[in-house]
Design a protein around this motif. Structure first.
Motif, PDB file in Angstrom:
ATOM      1  N   VAL A 193       0.754  -1.257   0.177  1.00 39.73           N
ATOM      2  CA  VAL A 193      -0.010   0.219  -0.018  1.00 39.73           C
ATOM      3  C   VAL A 193       0.954   1.196   0.021  1.00 39.73           C
ATOM      4  N   MET A 194       1.970   1.219   0.812  1.00 40.52           N
ATOM      5  CA  MET A 194       3.024   2.366   0.788  1.00 40.52           C
ATOM      6  C   MET A 194       4.381   2.052   0.695  1.00 40.52           C
ATOM      7  N   SER A 195       5.187   2.983   0.399  1.00 42.56           N
ATOM      8  CA  SER A 195       6.721   2.823   0.401  1.00 42.56           C
ATOM      9  C   SER A 195       7.241   2.676   1.845  1.00 42.56           C
ATOM     10  N   TYR A 196       8.457   2.376   1.800  1.00 45.42           N
ATOM     11  CA  TYR A 196       9.010   2.316   3.300  1.00 45.42           C
ATOM     12  C   TYR A 196       8.799   3.152   4.000  1.00 45.42           C
ATOM     13  N   GLN A 197       8.620   2.878   5.303  1.00 48.24           N
ATOM     14  CA  GLN A 197       8.266   3.831   6.259  1.00 48.24           C
ATOM     15  C   GLN A 197       9.018   3.773   7.805  1.00 48.24           C
ATOM     16  N   SER A 198       9.720   2.805   8.164  1.00 50.20           N
ATOM     17  CA  SER A 198      10.280   2.328   9.253  1.00 50.20           C
ATOM     18  C   SER A 198      11.125   3.667   9.727  1.00 50.20           C
ATOM     19  N   GLY A 199      12.075   4.199   8.593  1.00 52.74           N
ATOM     20  CA  GLY A 199      12.898   5.176   8.884  1.00 52.74           C
ATOM     21  C   GLY A 199      11.940   6.478   9.005  1.00 52.74           C
ATOM     22  N   ASN A 200      10.776   6.502   8.975  1.00 52.30           N
ATOM     23  CA  ASN A 200       9.913   7.540   8.847  1.00 52.30           C
ATOM     24  C   ASN A 200       9.007   7.501  10.184  1.00 52.30           C
ATOM     25  N   THR A 201       9.361   6.646  11.025  1.00 46.97           N
ATOM     26  CA  THR A 201       8.292   6.795  12.099  1.00 46.97           C
ATOM     27  C   THR A 201       8.208   8.041  12.998  1.00 46.97           C
ATOM     28  N   ARG A 202       7.368   8.682  13.195  1.00 46.39           N
ATOM     29  CA  ARG A 202       7.262  10.099  13.951  1.00 46.39           C
ATOM     30  C   ARG A 202       7.088   9.667  15.401  1.00 46.39           C
ATOM     31  N   SER A 203       8.097   9.218  15.918  1.00 44.18           N
ATOM     32  CA  SER A 203       8.116   8.918  17.368  1.00 44.18           C
ATOM     33  C   SER A 203       8.925  10.080  17.949  1.00 44.18           C
ATOM     34  N   PRO A 204       8.609  10.489  19.237  1.00 43.74           N
ATOM     35  CA  PRO A 204       9.379  11.513  19.814  1.00 43.74           C
ATOM     36  C   PRO A 204      10.873  11.432  19.600  1.00 43.74           C
ATOM     37  N   SER A 205      11.307  10.241  19.649  1.00 44.18           N
ATOM     38  CA  SER A 205      12.796  10.057  19.363  1.00 44.18           C
ATOM     39  C   SER A 205      13.175  10.200  17.826  1.00 44.18           C
ATOM     40  N   ASN A 206      12.153  10.014  17.130  1.00 45.45           N
ATOM     41  CA  ASN A 206      12.650  10.101  15.659  1.00 45.45           C
ATOM     42  C   ASN A 206      11.809  10.927  14.734  1.00 45.45           C
ATOM     43  N   SER A 207      11.405  12.168  15.334  1.00 38.17           N
ATOM     44  CA  SER A 207      10.602  12.759  14.600  1.00 38.17           C
ATOM     45  C   SER A 207      11.219  14.184  14.131  1.00 38.17           C
ATOM     46  N   ARG A 208      12.438  14.538  14.419  1.00 35.48           N
ATOM     47  CA  ARG A 208      13.062  15.519  14.179  1.00 35.48           C
ATOM     48  C   ARG A 208      14.635  15.268  13.627  1.00 35.48           C
ATOM     49  N   LEU A 209      14.898  14.771  12.269  1.00 36.29           N
ATOM     50  CA  LEU A 209      16.013  14.370  11.908  1.00 36.29           C
ATOM     51  C   LEU A 209      16.830  15.333  11.062  1.00 36.29           C
ATOM     52  N   TRP A 210      18.019  15.389  11.078  1.00 38.25           N
ATOM     53  CA  TRP A 210      18.611  16.332  10.417  1.00 38.25           C
ATOM     54  C   TRP A 210      19.862  15.827   9.640  1.00 38.25           C
ATOM     55  N   GLY A 211      20.482  16.539   8.707  1.00 39.77           N
ATOM     56  CA  GLY A 211      21.540  16.066   7.814  1.00 39.77           C
ATOM     57  C   GLY A 211      22.166  17.372   7.153  1.00 39.77           C
ATOM     58  N   LEU A 212      23.172  16.968   6.479  1.00 44.98           N
ATOM     59  CA  LEU A 212      23.760  17.799   5.623  1.00 44.98           C
ATOM     60  C   LEU A 212      23.435  17.416   4.199  1.00 44.98           C
ATOM     61  N   SER A 213      23.398  18.542   3.132  1.00 44.87           N
ATOM     62  CA  SER A 213      23.490  17.966   1.829  1.00 44.87           C
ATOM     63  C   SER A 213      24.633  18.639   1.228  1.00 44.87           C
TER      64      SER A 213
END
Length: 786
Positions: A193-213
């Motif tokens: 039904v959907m694309s992969y979402q595990s790394g996109n879980t909006r739990s309190p510990s995983n709702s604000r991810l950052w990185g560099l481009s």
């Protein structure tokens, strides 16, 4: 009517809504011009200026009527939550239908069912269309697989199965059917039904991810050969992971035109399924150290000590400049690649070592597409001295090494605790002379190129010079090229950004011949392509980010959101009226970036350096226009300051009194705390560079894709200002998490209070509380839930 129907069947659009909201009707002569491009490419010959009525009718029959007579589509898809199988049968069919299913990776089995049951039991099959072809009526049945299995005789291994139903899971399954006719075969994709979402879980510990481009080529170090490489990427991964970052967002790593190093745009690749060998780090290759083991002169005619001295001199030469010299870098790197390959053949291929066996397996697994790529690379480099005496396996060796090194980088990122790791980027098209286009049976239209229609920002339109997929050829290919493309780009990463994701629905085509008009939109099978994206994403465990900037058709927005595809916002373009969007209002399921490769770094934007540069190279053609744009920029700067002040920064300050380093830190403090799930900032912005990576619409006027960072990775790691900005970035994202926790806690408390109130008041015998049946969640302008 015949011509209009053919245009529709070929996917040539008749109208579209412009960026200003106007409905634009595409002139028929322009649509016909695109149709001629399609038919000419399909026939691999020049198309006649005028098609006869007979030719039009024949083509319509092939596209519209003939599929109804063939029992099964060549390729079809369904969703795992409600699997269905399409079949086309004569309306008077009253026979025993045999369906053979070869599940992907599983045992084949056979169903036997009477077609008379279809009409008698709509829970088994539903009719979704009918067509009269050659004096026969055909019906389109969609078999509801679960019910059809229950009503069928199921055979497995030749034996009738009485109680056990086959487990039809996700996959590309083969299906064959037969009634009174011969067997007809097709491919049946059962998609998630959907694309992969595990790394996109909006739990309190995983709702604000950052990185560099970053643009990988721009990195600098003491070990590289004039261009950022995979060893530099590994060093940056360690730096960012140690600061709490979750990902590194990369430019496309696609193979470019090997015979023309100056054609260096990563968005005009030669083959998107292959990597650019210039990113290989020599010292990570096992064969490199062997070059210095022999006292006797080696294949280069030098002793190991002489070779070491020569290499040091070359590295000093190519590392000196601030701008990348692709011609020089390519020349030196391929000469050394040649030495490494010769060493590899002697040490591993001829001895059939474990590494040699891995190489053989790599070639076998990549099949025809790699073979054609290598043969074309060999042909393209005939006459170039650095490639003399080589065979096609040399180019396979470079891909073998490049894929290993990229895989090591992603493994390192995950080992260091990065939630995502690498974010790769897939270009929307390929150059006209590319390996992809020239390969056997490639599903491209070589008589057209893609771009964008005229608009107020580009009155002449944009022609990107890239060759588009032909939607009809793509379908006849069984979407195999598209599947290969996704698989190769989802390797060694945790997320994939699909450039110009609207291409899953439509692309603007320009005819390569001006005689054929001014172009039109061509439409693609969105549902099929999105189903393929979803299953490949799930299998690779790879998040999908859709670059949806520009003119976004409303019909694609909800489907991307439903498939779990993250949107991609740029701070510069994220506006609410005249002002910048409040960070709390950033779409939750999105990647927010300050800038990308097509817009100026923040320092250049703040100082209007980009406008002055555009004036100097003629993109702004008069001083009056320049002054008007500078005035608009001053207004935008005021809006930025207003946003920062509203969030507690620069109280009482004015634009002219702000020092840029303070502005950058304040911008990070405010925007990084925003609601977007992913937040990315360019490394160029952290080092306060004001030179753009790319200026759209230029070629020779500006050295696009050649800018190198002002600091080496060693200097970067020791730079106090950069360290402070990374700390600010991490702190702001954590504050965003804390804010979300507080909001959630308030919402839960409020919900409990409301529930208690409801319980008390609902005791009245004539009073009920319920949600109206028509209620829906609120949507933001981009179609994503608030």
């Amino acid at each position: 009517m015949g011509l209009k129907k053919l245009l529709y069947l070929q996917g040539v659009g008749a109208e579209f809504v412009s960026c200003s909201g106007d409905n634009i009707v595409t002139p028929e002569q322009d649509r016909i011009g695109i149709l001629r491009c399609m038919l000419a490419s399909a026939a691999q010959e020049r198309c006649e200026p005028v098609m006869s009525a007979e030719q039009i009718d024949e083509k319509i029959y092939q596209l519209d009527a003939e599929p109804w007579t063939q029992r099964l589509p060549l390729f079809q898809h369904t969703r795992i939550d409600n699997p269905e199988l399409s079949v086309f049968l004569p309306s008077d069919s009253d026979s025993r239908l045999t369906i053979e299913l070869q599940l992907e990776g599983g045992e084949p089995f056979q169903l036997g069912i009477d077609t008379a049951k279809f009409a008698a039991n709509p829970h088994i099959a539903k009719v979704t269309g009918h067509y009269h072809v050659d004096d026969c009526d055909y019906l389109h049945y969609r078999l509801l697989i679960t019910q059809a299995l229950l009503a069928s005789d199921i055979y497995c291994g030749g034996s009738l199965q009485m109680s056990v139903l086959p487990d039809i899971g996700l996959g590309y399954h083969r299906v064959r059917i037969r009634d009174q006719a011969e067997f007809v075969e097709g491919q049946w994709l059962v998609a998630p039904v959907m694309s992969y979402q595990s790394g996109n879980t909006r739990s309190p510990s995983n709702s604000r991810l950052w990185g560099l481009s970053i643009q990988l080529f721009s990195l600098r170090s003491e070990t590289q050969w004039g261009i950022g490489d995979f060893a530099d990427l590994a060093a940056l991964i360690e730096l960012v992971a140690n600061e709490g970052g979750s990902f590194i967002q990369l430019n496309p790593l696609h193979a470019l035109d090997i015979a023309n190093p100056q054609a260096c745009s990563p968005y005009s690749p030669s083959d998107r399924r292959r990597l650019n060998p210039l990113y290989i780090n020599f010292e990570m290759v096992p064969e490199y150290s062997q070059l210095f083991c022999d006292v006797e002169p080696n294949a280069a005619g030098a002793t190991s000590s002489e070779l070491a001295i020569k290499f040091k001199a070359i590295k000093r030469q190519v590392n000196r400049a601030d701008w990348l010299d692709y011609q020089l870098v390519s020349l030196h790197k391929y000469r050394i690649f040649k030495l490494l390959y010769q060493q590899f053949i002697v040490a591993h291929v001829e001895t059939n070592s474990a590494r040699g066996q891995q190489f053989s397996l790599f070639i076998t697994d990549n099949g025809d597409s790699l073979r054609q790529f290598c043969e074309q690379q060999l042909s393209d480099t005939v006459g170039l001295s650095e490639f003399s005496g080589l065979d096609s396996r040399f180019f396979a060796y470079l891909q073998f090494v490049a894929e290993q090194q990229l895989s090591q980088c992603q493994a390192q990122a995950k080992r260091l605790g990065m939630a995502i790791g690498l974010v790769r980027d897939m270009a929307v098209g390929v150059a006209s002379n590319s390996v992809e286009v020239r390969a056997d049976n490639s599903p491209f239209c070589q008589d057209a190129s893609i771009g964008a229609p005229p608009d107020p920002f580009a009155p002449q339109g944009q022609n990107w010079g890239l060759t588009p997929f032909d939607p009809i050829a793509l379908k006849h290919d069984g979407y195999q090229h598209f599947i290969q493309l996704l698989r190769s780009n989802m390797q060694s990463c945790g997320a994939l950004r699909i450039d110009h994701v609207m291409s899953l629905l439509r692309l603007w085509w320009w005819p390569r011949s001006k005689e054929l008009g001014n172009g039109a939109y061509v439409y693609y099978p969105l549902d099929v392509l999105l189903a393929i994206v979803c299953i490949e994403s799930q299998r690779a465990q790879c998040l999908i980010i859709g670059e949806d900037l520009g003119l976004i058709p409303p019909e694609i927005v909800s489907k991307l959101a439903a498939a779990g595809v993250l949107s991609n916002d740029l701070f510069y373009f994220s506006k609410e009226g005249d002002g910048f969007t409040l960070p709390a209002n950033y779409p939750a399921d999105s990647l927010m970036m300050l800038a990308n490769h097509d817009v100026p770094p923040l320092l250049a934007w703040w100082q209007a350096d980009d406008l002055q540069l555009r004036r100097s190279i003629g993109l702004i053609d008069n001083d009056e226009l320049l002054q008007s744009l500078i005035s608009q920029r001053e207004f935008d700067k005021q809006q930025l300051l207003k946003l920062l002040q509203a969030q507690g920064q620069f109280d009482g300050s004015d634009v002219n009194s702000i020092h840029y380093p303070e502005l950058l830190k304040a911008w990070l403090a405010v925007t990084a705390a925003g609601n977007a799930h992913l937040f990315s900032v360019q490394l160029f912005d952290l080092v306060c560079d004001n030179q753009p990576i790319n200026i759209p619409g230029t070629w020779l006027q500006y050295p696009n894709w050649q800018r190198r960072l002002a600091l080496s990775l060693t200097e970067l790691a020791a730079d106090k200002q950069v360290q402070g900005l990374l700390l600010q970035l991490q702190t702001s994202r954590q504050q965003g998490v804390q804010s979300e926790r507080e909001t959630d806690a308030y919402a839960r408390t409020h919900a409990c209070t409301k529930a208690n109130t409801t319980t008390t008041t609902s005791t009245h015998p004539n009073r009920t509380t319920s949600t109206p049946a028509h209620a829906t969640s609120s949507l933001q302008p981009n179609g994503l839930p608030l």
